[in-house]
Design a protein around this motif. Structure first.
Motif, PDB file in Angstrom:
ATOM      1  N   HIS A 111       0.922  -1.321   0.048  1.00 18.81           N
ATOM      2  CA  HIS A 111       0.091   0.065  -0.074  1.00 18.81           C
ATOM      3  C   HIS A 111       0.801   1.423  -0.240  1.00 18.81           C
ATOM      4  O   HIS A 111       0.463   2.389  -0.825  1.00 18.81           O
ATOM      5  CB  HIS A 111      -0.867  -0.029   1.056  1.00 18.81           C
ATOM      6  CG  HIS A 111      -2.169  -0.874   0.906  1.00 18.81           C
ATOM      7  ND1 HIS A 111      -2.147  -2.170   1.494  1.00 18.81           N
ATOM      8  CD2 HIS A 111      -3.354  -0.641   0.605  1.00 18.81           C
ATOM      9  CE1 HIS A 111      -3.173  -3.023   1.115  1.00 18.81           C
ATOM     10  NE2 HIS A 111      -4.095  -1.970   0.502  1.00 18.81           N
ATOM     11  N   TYR A 112       1.959   1.153   0.759  1.00 17.04           N
ATOM     12  CA  TYR A 112       2.750   2.362   0.774  1.00 17.04           C
ATOM     13  C   TYR A 112       3.519   2.501  -0.823  1.00 17.04           C
ATOM     14  O   TYR A 112       3.560   3.750  -0.912  1.00 17.04           O
ATOM     15  CB  TYR A 112       4.133   2.008   1.766  1.00 17.04           C
ATOM     16  CG  TYR A 112       5.040   3.093   1.752  1.00 17.04           C
ATOM     17  CD1 TYR A 112       4.745   4.241   2.623  1.00 17.04           C
ATOM     18  CD2 TYR A 112       6.050   3.039   1.309  1.00 17.04           C
ATOM     19  CE1 TYR A 112       5.516   5.415   2.317  1.00 17.04           C
ATOM     20  CE2 TYR A 112       7.246   4.072   1.285  1.00 17.04           C
ATOM     21  CZ  TYR A 112       6.804   5.471   1.879  1.00 17.04           C
ATOM     22  OH  TYR A 112       7.767   6.172   1.761  1.00 17.04           O
ATOM     23  N   LEU A 119       1.592   9.465  -5.635  1.00 19.76           N
ATOM     24  CA  LEU A 119       2.024  10.989  -5.202  1.00 19.76           C
ATOM     25  C   LEU A 119       2.932  11.483  -6.454  1.00 19.76           C
ATOM     26  O   LEU A 119       2.807  12.423  -6.835  1.00 19.76           O
ATOM     27  CB  LEU A 119       2.609  10.934  -4.091  1.00 19.76           C
ATOM     28  CG  LEU A 119       3.140  12.291  -3.783  1.00 19.76           C
ATOM     29  CD1 LEU A 119       1.982  13.387  -3.691  1.00 19.76           C
ATOM     30  CD2 LEU A 119       3.811  12.212  -2.299  1.00 19.76           C
ATOM     31  N   ASP A 120       3.757  10.471  -6.894  1.00 20.82           N
ATOM     32  CA  ASP A 120       4.842  10.961  -7.955  1.00 20.82           C
ATOM     33  C   ASP A 120       3.652  11.437  -9.263  1.00 20.82           C
ATOM     34  O   ASP A 120       4.186  12.420  -9.989  1.00 20.82           O
ATOM     35  CB  ASP A 120       5.763   9.790  -8.337  1.00 20.82           C
ATOM     36  CG  ASP A 120       6.648   9.605  -7.084  1.00 20.82           C
ATOM     37  OD1 ASP A 120       6.732  10.496  -6.214  1.00 20.82           O
ATOM     38  OD2 ASP A 120       7.184   8.526  -7.233  1.00 20.82           O
ATOM     39  N   GLN A 123       2.237  14.699  -8.677  1.00 19.81           N
ATOM     40  CA  GLN A 123       2.963  15.736  -8.548  1.00 19.81           C
ATOM     41  C   GLN A 123       3.470  16.280  -9.994  1.00 19.81           C
ATOM     42  O   GLN A 123       3.441  17.595 -10.281  1.00 19.81           O
ATOM     43  CB  GLN A 123       4.258  15.311  -7.765  1.00 19.81           C
ATOM     44  CG  GLN A 123       5.521  16.431  -7.836  1.00 19.81           C
ATOM     45  CD  GLN A 123       4.916  17.418  -6.440  1.00 19.81           C
ATOM     46  OE1 GLN A 123       4.261  16.925  -5.571  1.00 19.81           O
ATOM     47  NE2 GLN A 123       5.047  18.708  -6.911  1.00 19.81           N
ATOM     48  N   THR A 124       3.506  15.304 -10.962  1.00 17.94           N
ATOM     49  CA  THR A 124       3.843  15.707 -12.403  1.00 17.94           C
ATOM     50  C   THR A 124       2.690  16.434 -12.898  1.00 17.94           C
ATOM     51  O   THR A 124       2.655  17.586 -13.575  1.00 17.94           O
ATOM     52  CB  THR A 124       4.163  14.642 -12.991  1.00 17.94           C
ATOM     53  OG1 THR A 124       5.340  13.888 -12.676  1.00 17.94           O
ATOM     54  CG2 THR A 124       4.477  14.942 -14.533  1.00 17.94           C
ATOM     55  N   LEU A 125       1.435  16.045 -12.612  1.00 17.01           N
ATOM     56  CA  LEU A 125       0.270  16.392 -13.255  1.00 17.01           C
ATOM     57  C   LEU A 125       0.165  17.963 -12.421  1.00 17.01           C
ATOM     58  O   LEU A 125      -0.617  18.835 -13.212  1.00 17.01           O
ATOM     59  CB  LEU A 125      -1.100  15.813 -12.868  1.00 17.01           C
ATOM     60  CG  LEU A 125      -1.187  14.288 -13.411  1.00 17.01           C
ATOM     61  CD1 LEU A 125      -2.211  13.612 -13.105  1.00 17.01           C
ATOM     62  CD2 LEU A 125      -1.052  14.600 -15.318  1.00 17.01           C
ATOM     63  N   PHE A 126       0.344  18.153 -11.385  1.00 19.75           N
ATOM     64  CA  PHE A 126       0.178  19.379 -10.518  1.00 19.75           C
ATOM     65  C   PHE A 126       1.363  20.377 -11.483  1.00 19.75           C
ATOM     66  O   PHE A 126       0.907  21.453 -11.428  1.00 19.75           O
ATOM     67  CB  PHE A 126       0.492  19.362  -9.135  1.00 19.75           C
ATOM     68  CG  PHE A 126       0.224  20.661  -8.463  1.00 19.75           C
ATOM     69  CD1 PHE A 126      -1.011  21.215  -8.175  1.00 19.75           C
ATOM     70  CD2 PHE A 126       1.628  21.259  -7.993  1.00 19.75           C
ATOM     71  CE1 PHE A 126      -0.753  22.311  -7.392  1.00 19.75           C
ATOM     72  CE2 PHE A 126       1.638  22.423  -7.287  1.00 19.75           C
ATOM     73  CZ  PHE A 126       0.528  23.030  -7.116  1.00 19.75           C
ATOM     74  N   GLU A 142      -3.009  10.317   1.587  1.00 18.58           N
ATOM     75  CA  GLU A 142      -3.019   8.938   1.516  1.00 18.58           C
ATOM     76  C   GLU A 142      -1.757   8.248   1.889  1.00 18.58           C
ATOM     77  O   GLU A 142      -1.492   7.161   2.174  1.00 18.58           O
ATOM     78  CB  GLU A 142      -3.582   8.445   0.069  1.00 18.58           C
ATOM     79  CG  GLU A 142      -4.827   8.930   0.015  1.00 18.58           C
ATOM     80  CD  GLU A 142      -5.484   8.783  -1.463  1.00 18.58           C
ATOM     81  OE1 GLU A 142      -4.577   8.216  -2.117  1.00 18.58           O
ATOM     82  OE2 GLU A 142      -6.679   9.045  -1.554  1.00 18.58           O
ATOM     83  N   LEU A 143      -0.612   8.966   1.164  1.00 23.57           N
ATOM     84  CA  LEU A 143       0.883   8.278   1.455  1.00 23.57           C
ATOM     85  C   LEU A 143       1.056   8.338   2.920  1.00 23.57           C
ATOM     86  O   LEU A 143       1.762   7.411   3.435  1.00 23.57           O
ATOM     87  CB  LEU A 143       1.870   9.120   0.887  1.00 23.57           C
ATOM     88  CG  LEU A 143       3.369   8.634   0.795  1.00 23.57           C
ATOM     89  CD1 LEU A 143       3.520   7.552   0.294  1.00 23.57           C
ATOM     90  CD2 LEU A 143       4.284   9.734  -0.118  1.00 23.57           C
ATOM     91  N   ASP A 144       0.906   9.554   3.569  1.00 23.23           N
ATOM     92  CA  ASP A 144       0.945   9.658   5.047  1.00 23.23           C
ATOM     93  C   ASP A 144       0.522   8.185   5.866  1.00 23.23           C
ATOM     94  O   ASP A 144       0.990   7.874   6.929  1.00 23.23           O
ATOM     95  CB  ASP A 144       0.530  10.969   5.598  1.00 23.23           C
ATOM     96  CG  ASP A 144       1.583  12.164   5.213  1.00 23.23           C
ATOM     97  OD1 ASP A 144       2.926  11.657   4.902  1.00 23.23           O
ATOM     98  OD2 ASP A 144       0.934  13.355   5.288  1.00 23.23           O
ATOM     99  N   VAL A 145      -0.817   8.199   5.555  1.00 25.75           N
ATOM    100  CA  VAL A 145      -1.483   7.122   5.990  1.00 25.75           C
ATOM    101  C   VAL A 145      -0.678   5.669   6.004  1.00 25.75           C
ATOM    102  O   VAL A 145      -0.660   4.721   6.774  1.00 25.75           O
ATOM    103  CB  VAL A 145      -3.033   7.033   5.770  1.00 25.75           C
ATOM    104  CG1 VAL A 145      -3.764   5.788   6.033  1.00 25.75           C
ATOM    105  CG2 VAL A 145      -3.798   8.571   6.091  1.00 25.75           C
TER     106      VAL A 145
END
Length: 385
Positions: A111-112, A119-120, A123-126, A142-145
């Motif tokens: 899951h991690y 997230l990667d 980040q590119t889309l952002f 979600e990554l932190d969880v």
């Protein structure tokens, strides 16, 4: 014939007179008191108490996990070293729990990884303004969880691995096994309290005695004071030790206050065993070649005590103070009872030291009056005048 009768009568009267004078002389020679002669000797003042021999370091070895005892590697009186395996619990359930935790860890790791990849991409889309900042924040959460869940899973694996290690019970110290409270096949439960499986004494070459001393005697004890004691197993042998500690915590039972005193004992020969009852004698003080008096003489009080006190007060000089160690004893000399004032020192229960006074070695002091003194007065005696 008349002269013969007169001669016989005269001889008879002379015999009676001689008998009467002889009985009177015997009465004069009889001493109405039982006396004891003063002498010089050694006096050792002691305090008697009872105590229990225990090892200096006694460790209760238990287990932090529940399970069934699968193997025992030591028994009573076995010598063990630090880290030596004492027993093993059945590890089946603990191994299964560890495998389950490893599976949960693998799932958390997956899951991690997915959250990190997501997230990667976001980040590119952002960076190309395809998604909003709010959308990027949701992915970060979600990554932190997933990261937190991965940490929980890792901790669970470490915990289960430690529990599996705890199923192998090892000795925390080097010593000898005093007690073994488990057998193969026995189930031990550690849910509410840690069960004691073994008792290990660190070194029986040095032991200690836990002694209960009354509050009346505790003030006479000091650190490094010598101790003599016996045990029932060796009644004709005296062991020695020294006072190590006088503990301040009192024990009160039925209004009787006692204090725990710890004495150290050398046990190189191994004769002393844990749990033995020791009959203790604390050596409080010692005197050598001192003038001593029997304690029975100190307890003696004459029947006509009031008249004796009056005569003593008439000849005493005024004193500015008194001492609790001052007392009056009675010496018997030249057929008379003489009061003597003395100052006493230490006592061993039978004899007491005389520190001041006019008494000297060889003097006879009264310890009691003869029981037949009054009866002798009522006996019939014929006396010629």
């Amino acid at each position: 014939m008349r002269n013969t009768k007169f001669l016989v009568l005269a001889l008879f009267l002379i015999a009676i007179a001689l008998y009467g004078f002889t009985r009177e002389d015997d009465k004069i020679k009889i001493t109405p008191y039982v006396t004891r002669v003063l002498d010089r000797g050694d006096i050792t003042q002691i305090i008697s108490a009872n105590g229990t021999l225990t090892p200096v370091v006694l460790v209760n070895v238990g287990t932090q996990v529940s399970g069934t005892v699968a193997r025992l590697h030591v028994d009573f009186n076995d010598q063990v070293e630090t880290g030596q395996i004492l027993a093993e619990l059945d590890p089946a359930l603990l191994q299964a729990q560890l495998q389950q935790s490893n599976a949960s860890l693998l799932s958390a790791q997956t899951h991690y990884n997915i959250a990190q990849s997501k997230l990667d991409r976001h980040q590119t889309l952002f960076e190309k303004d395809f998604i909003s900042a709010e959308g990027l924040d949701i992915v970060k959460q979600e990554l932190d969880v997933a990261r937190a869940q991965l940490a929980v899973s890792r901790a669970q694996v470490e915990r289960d691995r430690a529990n599996l290690d705890y199923s192998v019970i090892k000795s925390p110290i080097s010593g000898v096994v005093i007690a073994r409270d488990v057998d193969i096949g026995q189930t031990v439960a550690a849910n509410f309290q840690t069960p004691v499986l073994f008792q290990i004494a660190k070194d029986l070459r040095e032991m200690q005695i836990n002694i209960s001393v009354s509050e009346a005697d505790i003030g006479l004890l000091r650190i490094d004071q010598p101790v003599n004691f016996t045990v029932d197993a060796y009644q004709n042998r005296t062991f020695t030790g020294t006072v190590k500690q006088v503990r301040l915590n009192p024990t009160i039972q039925e209004n009787v206050v006692t204090y725990n005193v710890v004495a150290m004992v050398n046990n190189d020969e191994g004769a002393l065993l844990p749990g033995m009852t020791a009959n203790i004698h604390f050596v409080v003080d010692q005197r050598s070649n001192v003038l001593r008096i029997s304690n029975a003489a100190l307890r003696y009080q004459p029947d006509d005590l009031e008249s004796v006190r009056a005569s003593v007060r008439s000849i005493e000089k005024p004193q500015t103070g008194t001492s609790s160690n001052q007392t009056t004893v009675y010496r018997f000399a030249n057929g008379q009872r003489i009061a003597e004032h003395i100052t006493t020192g230490i006592t061993d229960g039978n004899y007491t030291e005389i520190t001041e006074g006019n008494l000297k070695a060889g003097d006879a002091v009264i310890i009691r009056e003869k029981s037949d003194k009054k009866e002798s007065k009522s006996k019939f005696r014929f006396r010629m005048f």
